[in-house]
Design a protein around this motif. Structure first.
Motif, PDB file in Angstrom:
ATOM      1  N   PRO A   1     -11.741 -10.469  12.755  1.00 13.28           N
ATOM      2  CA  PRO A   1     -11.775 -10.155  11.315  1.00 13.28           C
ATOM      3  C   PRO A   1     -12.469  -8.830  11.060  1.00 13.28           C
ATOM      4  CG  PRO A   1     -12.402 -12.443  11.717  1.00 13.28           C
ATOM      5  CD  PRO A   1     -12.333 -11.774  13.061  1.00 13.28           C
ATOM      6  N   LYS A   2     -11.845  -8.003  10.253  1.00 14.07           N
ATOM      7  CA  LYS A   2     -12.393  -6.688   9.936  1.00 14.07           C
ATOM      8  C   LYS A   2     -12.352  -6.473   8.429  1.00 14.07           C
ATOM      9  CE  LYS A   2     -10.864  -4.459  14.245  1.00 14.07           C
ATOM     10  NZ  LYS A   2     -10.140  -5.608  14.839  1.00 14.07           N
ATOM     11  N   GLY A   3     -12.917  -5.344   7.996  1.00  9.51           N
ATOM     12  CA  GLY A   3     -12.862  -4.983   6.591  1.00  9.51           C
ATOM     13  C   GLY A   3     -14.008  -5.571   5.800  1.00  9.51           C
TER      14      GLY A   3
ATOM     15  N   ASP B   1      -7.653 -11.719   5.662  1.00 11.37           N
ATOM     16  CA  ASP B   1      -6.877 -10.765   4.856  1.00 11.37           C
ATOM     17  C   ASP B   1      -6.143 -11.484   3.728  1.00 11.37           C
ATOM     18  OD1 ASP B   1      -7.704  -8.667   6.439  1.00 11.37           O
ATOM     19  OD2 ASP B   1      -5.908  -8.670   7.708  1.00 11.37           O
TER      20      ASP B   1
ATOM     21  N   ALA C   1      -8.220 -13.276  11.487  1.00 10.06           N
ATOM     22  CA  ALA C   1      -8.091 -12.000  10.792  1.00 10.06           C
ATOM     23  C   ALA C   1      -7.000 -12.065   9.726  1.00 10.06           C
ATOM     24  CB  ALA C   1      -7.790 -10.886  11.794  1.00 10.06           C
ATOM     25  N   GLN C   2      -5.878 -12.728  10.046  1.00 10.58           N
ATOM     26  CA  GLN C   2      -4.798 -12.882   9.069  1.00 10.58           C
ATOM     27  C   GLN C   2      -5.252 -13.697   7.862  1.00 10.58           C
ATOM     28  OE1 GLN C   2      -1.421 -14.609  11.065  1.00 10.58           O
ATOM     29  NE2 GLN C   2      -1.555 -13.171  12.775  1.00 10.58           N
TER      30      GLN C   2
ATOM     31  N   ARG D   1      -8.606 -12.513   0.965  1.00  9.19           N
ATOM     32  CA  ARG D   1      -8.999 -11.335   0.174  1.00  9.19           C
ATOM     33  C   ARG D   1      -7.874 -10.902  -0.756  1.00  9.19           C
ATOM     34  NH1 ARG D   1     -12.137  -8.424   4.945  1.00  9.19           N
ATOM     35  NH2 ARG D   1     -10.049  -7.820   5.556  1.00  9.19           N
ATOM     36  N   ASP D   2      -6.641 -10.942  -0.254  1.00  9.44           N
ATOM     37  CA  ASP D   2      -5.494 -10.533  -1.062  1.00  9.44           C
ATOM     38  C   ASP D   2      -5.304 -11.475  -2.250  1.00  9.44           C
ATOM     39  OD1 ASP D   2      -3.043  -8.954  -1.532  1.00  9.44           O
ATOM     40  OD2 ASP D   2      -2.026 -10.818  -1.006  1.00  9.44           O
TER      41      ASP D   2
ATOM     42  N   LEU E   1     -15.897 -11.340   4.466  1.00 13.09           N
ATOM     43  CA  LEU E   1     -15.344 -11.961   3.267  1.00 13.09           C
ATOM     44  C   LEU E   1     -16.331 -12.121   2.123  1.00 13.09           C
ATOM     45  CD1 LEU E   1     -12.596 -13.145   2.412  1.00 13.09           C
ATOM     46  CD2 LEU E   1     -13.398 -15.371   3.167  1.00 13.09           C
TER      47      LEU E   1
END
Length: 548
Positions: A267-269, A472, A468-469, A475-476, A498
């Motif tokens: 997981p990134k971001g 994302d 990670a998916q 978050r989306d 997150l």
């Protein structure tokens, strides 16, 4: 002098293939898999959910649902020179639980809900070692202490539903280690455990291996654990082993594209920026959840387990509040109390309206706007309903005006958003891997487009790339719908990707709170520092800081 003959492996899987047959449909789950495990060796099977890892492990003890599962290639599974696939039921009973034991991925579905913890561990000691009475109880307490269960004597009379997910997993590990087997098959044994207890369990397994020469077949999606514990690694995808070799070689010089993909995935971001002036969606003041401890003939209350003890929290619209802490710290109990799924004392407000005094019927109109993703996906999905029916159930209750075609479209869209084929909606939960079942649970919650979602370890059963998916995806969805999340997790890397704010719980209390940036870069308490050290550093947390 002539070279010593090569040592015969303890376990040898040779050209194993497994097909699942349902009517005219045939699914290839494992395809021509071969590997060995030597005495005292740790071999890790890694790969994404659905790759065939667990099916391979279950095949060793013939625990697959025969005759639905077939071995068309005539493979062999040799253990101490005997073919387990050809063994009789009587011979297998001698091997299971004594020579070979297994830790299953989902403890809630593996433990008997009608028996206490003491009885379930005691049954194993009675059958295989002839222990009973005080001798059995002494050994049970030793096992529970070894796997890190605090106040073990108080837990002896507890039932599985009275323990946290991590505590249930530790009980399963204690049961598996009770007879000091020759081979331990561990299917995601640390999935439900916080990072500090993961370190304790891995250390314990290594100590037992050193003392007894036990071999370990370790199935996991957590490559960080594999690097620490495994001697050799087998990488699986789509039912096949695409690469295997020494751990150091696999991590430093991966040859297959899929192996490189796994090693790069995590997981990134950062979470969407939270508006500090946004309205509060969920809040609690002085929230308490105490479970009475009863004893004696008349079952008088002699003490209380203070699972949540005077907690104040608030979650704003569009914000993610991360709740972290060791298993048993009160994280899940806090979430269930906020959702009015268990009794509590204190004030709870949802979108400004008090709900702490509401009963079941009064809460029902609010349920569409406050959803939950449970920690154990198998236990929360009905085995008698197809995936499509499970996801559509909430729509039938809360949106009865939808036409059948509209419901089907929403179900298909929800499955696509969590990375599953909409055509799979006609299958049943047992036909999916643990990670796939968790994605189904997320789809069920998101299909109603709620305002507030409690996420209880939603990524714990998922491999790194799918984690990670999902991060994302969450978050989306949060950006598009202004969702508020209460994100409960022991995986601090996921929390960091997150959560806007974080509270750290221990023994039912919040010991530290702040923005995610403050908690992860400048923790104030020794307990928080220990959690972060265990999650982000190679070294384990300091002795004495974590629970014993």
């Amino acid at each position: 002098m002539p070279a010593a003959p090569p040592q015969t492996p303890l376990l040898s899987v040779e050209h194993l293939s497994v097909h699942f047959v349902q009517g005219e449909n045939r699914t290839v789950a494992v395809d021509d898999v071969s590997f060995t495990v030597g005495k005292g060796e740790t071999v890790a099977l890694v790969g994404e959910s659905g790759s065939g890892k667990s099916v391979t492990a279950l095949s060793v003890l013939k625990l697959l649902p025969y005759p639905a599962a077939e071995h068309p290639a005539g493979g062999r599974i040799m253990f101490k020179g005997n073919d387990l696939l050809a063994a009789s039921d009587k011979a297998l009973r001698q091997v299971r639980g004594n020579d070979v034991t297994m830790i299953f991925q989902e403890p809630m579905s593996s433990l008997n809900p009608l028996h206490t913890i003491e009885r379930q561990i005691g049954e194993i000691l009675s059958i295989h070692q002839g222990l009973s009475g005080k001798r059995a109880r002494k050994r049970i307490l030793e096992l529970l202490a070894e796997v890190g269960i605090r106040d073990a004597e108080k837990r002896l009379t507890a039932y599985p539903h009275q323990l946290s997910g991590g505590q249930r997993q530790r009980v399963m590990i204690a049961m598996a280690l009770a007879n000091e087997p020759d081979l331990l098959i561990a299917d995601e044994p640390t999935t439900a455990l916080d990072v500090t207890v993961q370190a304790q369990i891995l250390k314990l397994l290594k100590e037992i291996q050193t003392r007894t020469g036990m071999a370990l077949l370790f199935i996991t999606h957590d490559l960080g654990i594999v690097r620490k514990i495994a001697d050799r690694v087998c990488v699986m995808t789509k039912g096949r082993i695409v690469e295997q070799g020494p751990t150091k070689e696999i991590f430093e010089h991966p040859q297959h594209d899929y192996t490189r993909h796994l090693l790069a995935a995590e997981p990134k971001g950062a979470p969407p920026a939270a508006d500090e002036t946004a309205p509060i969606v969920m809040a609690a003041d002085d929230l308490k959840v105490w479970f009475p401890i009863k004893a004696g003939f008349f079952r008088h209350t002699i003490d209380n387990v203070k699972a949540v003890d005077g907690v104040d929290i608030a979650v704003r619209r569009g914000q993610t509040l991360g709740v972290v802490g060791e298993s048993g710290s009160g994280k899940t109990t806090l979430g269930l109390a906020l959702m009015r799924l268990i009794s509590s004392n204190g004030t709870i407000r949802f979108k400004g309206e008090r709900i702490d005094g509401r009963g079941f019927q009064a809460m029902r109109p609010l349920r569409r706007n406050m959803q939950i993703v449970f920690q154990d996906p198998f236990g929360s999905l009905s085995p008698r309903m197809s995936v499509g029916e499970i996801i559509a159930e909430g729509l039938r209750v809360h949106a009865p005006g939808l036409r059948e075609a509209e419901r089907e479209a929403k179900v298909a869209h929800a499955l696509e958003e969590v990375g599953l084929d909409p055509a799979s909606r006609h299958r049943y939960p047992h036909e999916f891997s643990g990670g796939q079942r968790q994605r189904i649970a997320i789809a069920r919650a998101m299909v109603l487009e709620p305002d507030f979602v409690m996420l209880d370890e939603p990524t714990s059963a998922l491999d790194m790339s799918v984690q990670a998916q999902v991060v994302d995806l969450l978050r989306d969805l949060q950006k598009r719908h202004g969702l508020s999340y209460l994100f409960i997790s022991h995986d601090l890397k996921v929390v960091r990707a997150l959560a806007n704010e974080v509270v750290v719980m221990r023994n039912g209390l919040i010991v530290e709170r702040g923005t995610a940036e403050q908690i992860f870069t400048a923790p104030q308490t020794d307990y928080t520092k220990a959690l972060i050290a265990a999650a982000f550093a190679i070294e384990t947390a300091p002795e004495g800081v974590v629970s014993q």
